[in-house]
Design a protein around this motif. Sequence first.
Motif, PDB file in Angstrom:
ATOM      1  N   GLU A 179       0.943  -1.302  -0.108  1.00  0.00           N
ATOM      2  CA  GLU A 179      -0.106   0.080   0.043  1.00  0.00           C
ATOM      3  C   GLU A 179       0.843   1.309   0.091  1.00  0.00           C
ATOM      4  O   GLU A 179       0.420   2.259  -0.625  1.00  0.00           O
ATOM      5  CB  GLU A 179      -0.875  -0.013   1.099  1.00  0.00           C
ATOM      6  N   ARG A 180       2.038   1.290   0.752  1.00  0.00           N
ATOM      7  CA  ARG A 180       2.875   2.367   0.780  1.00  0.00           C
ATOM      8  C   ARG A 180       3.612   2.769  -0.326  1.00  0.00           C
ATOM      9  O   ARG A 180       3.793   3.862  -0.859  1.00  0.00           O
ATOM     10  CB  ARG A 180       3.788   2.424   2.036  1.00  0.00           C
ATOM     11  N   TRP A 181       4.073   1.646  -0.798  1.00  0.00           N
ATOM     12  CA  TRP A 181       5.245   1.954  -2.343  1.00  0.00           C
ATOM     13  C   TRP A 181       4.956   1.095  -3.496  1.00  0.00           C
ATOM     14  O   TRP A 181       4.774   1.609  -4.491  1.00  0.00           O
ATOM     15  CB  TRP A 181       6.603   1.552  -1.520  1.00  0.00           C
ATOM     16  N   LEU A 195       1.912  -0.264  -5.108  1.00  0.00           N
ATOM     17  CA  LEU A 195       0.839   0.205  -5.879  1.00  0.00           C
ATOM     18  C   LEU A 195       1.112   1.332  -6.551  1.00  0.00           C
ATOM     19  O   LEU A 195       0.792   1.769  -7.556  1.00  0.00           O
ATOM     20  CB  LEU A 195      -0.396  -0.057  -5.110  1.00  0.00           C
ATOM     21  N   PRO A 196       1.278   2.544  -5.777  1.00  0.00           N
ATOM     22  CA  PRO A 196       1.498   3.772  -6.032  1.00  0.00           C
ATOM     23  C   PRO A 196       2.682   3.859  -7.201  1.00  0.00           C
ATOM     24  O   PRO A 196       2.486   4.483  -8.152  1.00  0.00           O
ATOM     25  CB  PRO A 196       1.790   4.478  -4.757  1.00  0.00           C
ATOM     26  N   ARG A 197       3.746   3.269  -6.794  1.00  0.00           N
ATOM     27  CA  ARG A 197       4.794   3.162  -7.900  1.00  0.00           C
ATOM     28  C   ARG A 197       4.466   2.725  -9.434  1.00  0.00           C
ATOM     29  O   ARG A 197       4.863   3.122 -10.345  1.00  0.00           O
ATOM     30  CB  ARG A 197       6.216   2.639  -7.505  1.00  0.00           C
ATOM     31  N   HIS A 257       1.542   2.575 -10.431  1.00  0.00           N
ATOM     32  CA  HIS A 257       0.605   3.423 -11.267  1.00  0.00           C
ATOM     33  C   HIS A 257       1.457   4.590 -12.013  1.00  0.00           C
ATOM     34  O   HIS A 257       0.999   4.989 -12.903  1.00  0.00           O
ATOM     35  CB  HIS A 257      -0.370   4.002 -10.348  1.00  0.00           C
ATOM     36  N   ARG A 258       2.343   5.026 -11.366  1.00  0.00           N
ATOM     37  CA  ARG A 258       3.283   6.206 -11.740  1.00  0.00           C
ATOM     38  C   ARG A 258       4.335   5.704 -12.940  1.00  0.00           C
ATOM     39  O   ARG A 258       4.502   6.490 -13.688  1.00  0.00           O
ATOM     40  CB  ARG A 258       4.029   6.931 -10.820  1.00  0.00           C
TER      41      ARG A 258
END
Length: 371
Positions: A342-344, A346-348, A350-351
Amino acid sequence: MRKRLVSDLEDQGFTFAADQVIPPTYTDKSCIRNMYLAERQRFIAEKEQLLHRLERRALPYFAKGSEVTPASVHPRIELVKSRLQSDIFRYACLLWSIPVSSGYGRRMRFLIFDEANEKLIGVLGLADPVYCLAVRDSWIGWGNDDKRRRLWHVMDAYVLGAVLPYNFLLGGKLVAMLATSNEVRECFVDRYEGRPSGILKLVRDPHLVLLTTTSAMGRSSMLNRLKRNGEPIWASLGMTLGWGHFHLGNGQFEAIADFMRQESPEVFSSYKYGGGPSWKLRVIRSCLRELEIPATALQHGIKREVFAAPLCTNWKGFLREGKESPEFFDRSVGDLMSFFRERWLLPRAHRDSRYKDVVHRDILRQVRAKT
């Protein structure tokens, strides 16, 4: 021998002035990588047959980008025991832009696999820490006697990171977190419970209470902001002073050892494991004295960041006095992965979609890179 060493240092950018050797100026990390380039090229040239074997056996365990689904990543830690596991570990280490040491004394090597596709996420290698490390000893509050008694409860991560394509997904942070997991501590217990230490021959309680590691090239963005619930997992202790002997690699140490064996056999034979810090360093220092090369030739000038990861709440009292039983943090692989996802992760994902484009050819190219 003197001419050979001086020429090699000058080729690397060192200058000789009066009674000192001055290291080159490093403007960025690419300059530091270039310092290691000759050693990498020498290994590739000399180990071509080995490299082909490692590629044939290990490459199928590396993921293509199309085989990675970020939401499904689920790590599994494996302690290296078999020949195949060892080959995978060795090949993964060739992806690093600097030569990876094999570690010293006690060694534990781990492979981190993704259970979703049975491909390699990264590697972790633990070994005996160096004895003399001022920034660590000051941070702990160690006197020499306390350190001699309890350094055994510390291990150093001599290799720590993710491989393609997981490095694009900040997999190095995941490996750094997993190094502090319950599962790694349990492997330490299984390996060393009831076994006497190598030098003092003491049987100790198998408590692993602290990990250390040192960045290869200055400050580490991978570890500096690695926190969980607001608390740093790895603490930055400061920078080294830029001394060592890696720049006297590229086949030079073998020549230095041969020279000392012939010119000063009594000195050479007195250097052995257990006789003091860094056998290799002491051999090189003696050789420099013999050749009348200033000792500042050992100052390569690359300041590395030192980190430590406590594995229990009362680590400082245990390492200073040894009177308390460690109260270990409860960090399971599953809990650490949930936080990382959740912290790193999935956000990475996505970007940054670069991980999707990785193919085996990229891995082959990185291993055999000439620059």
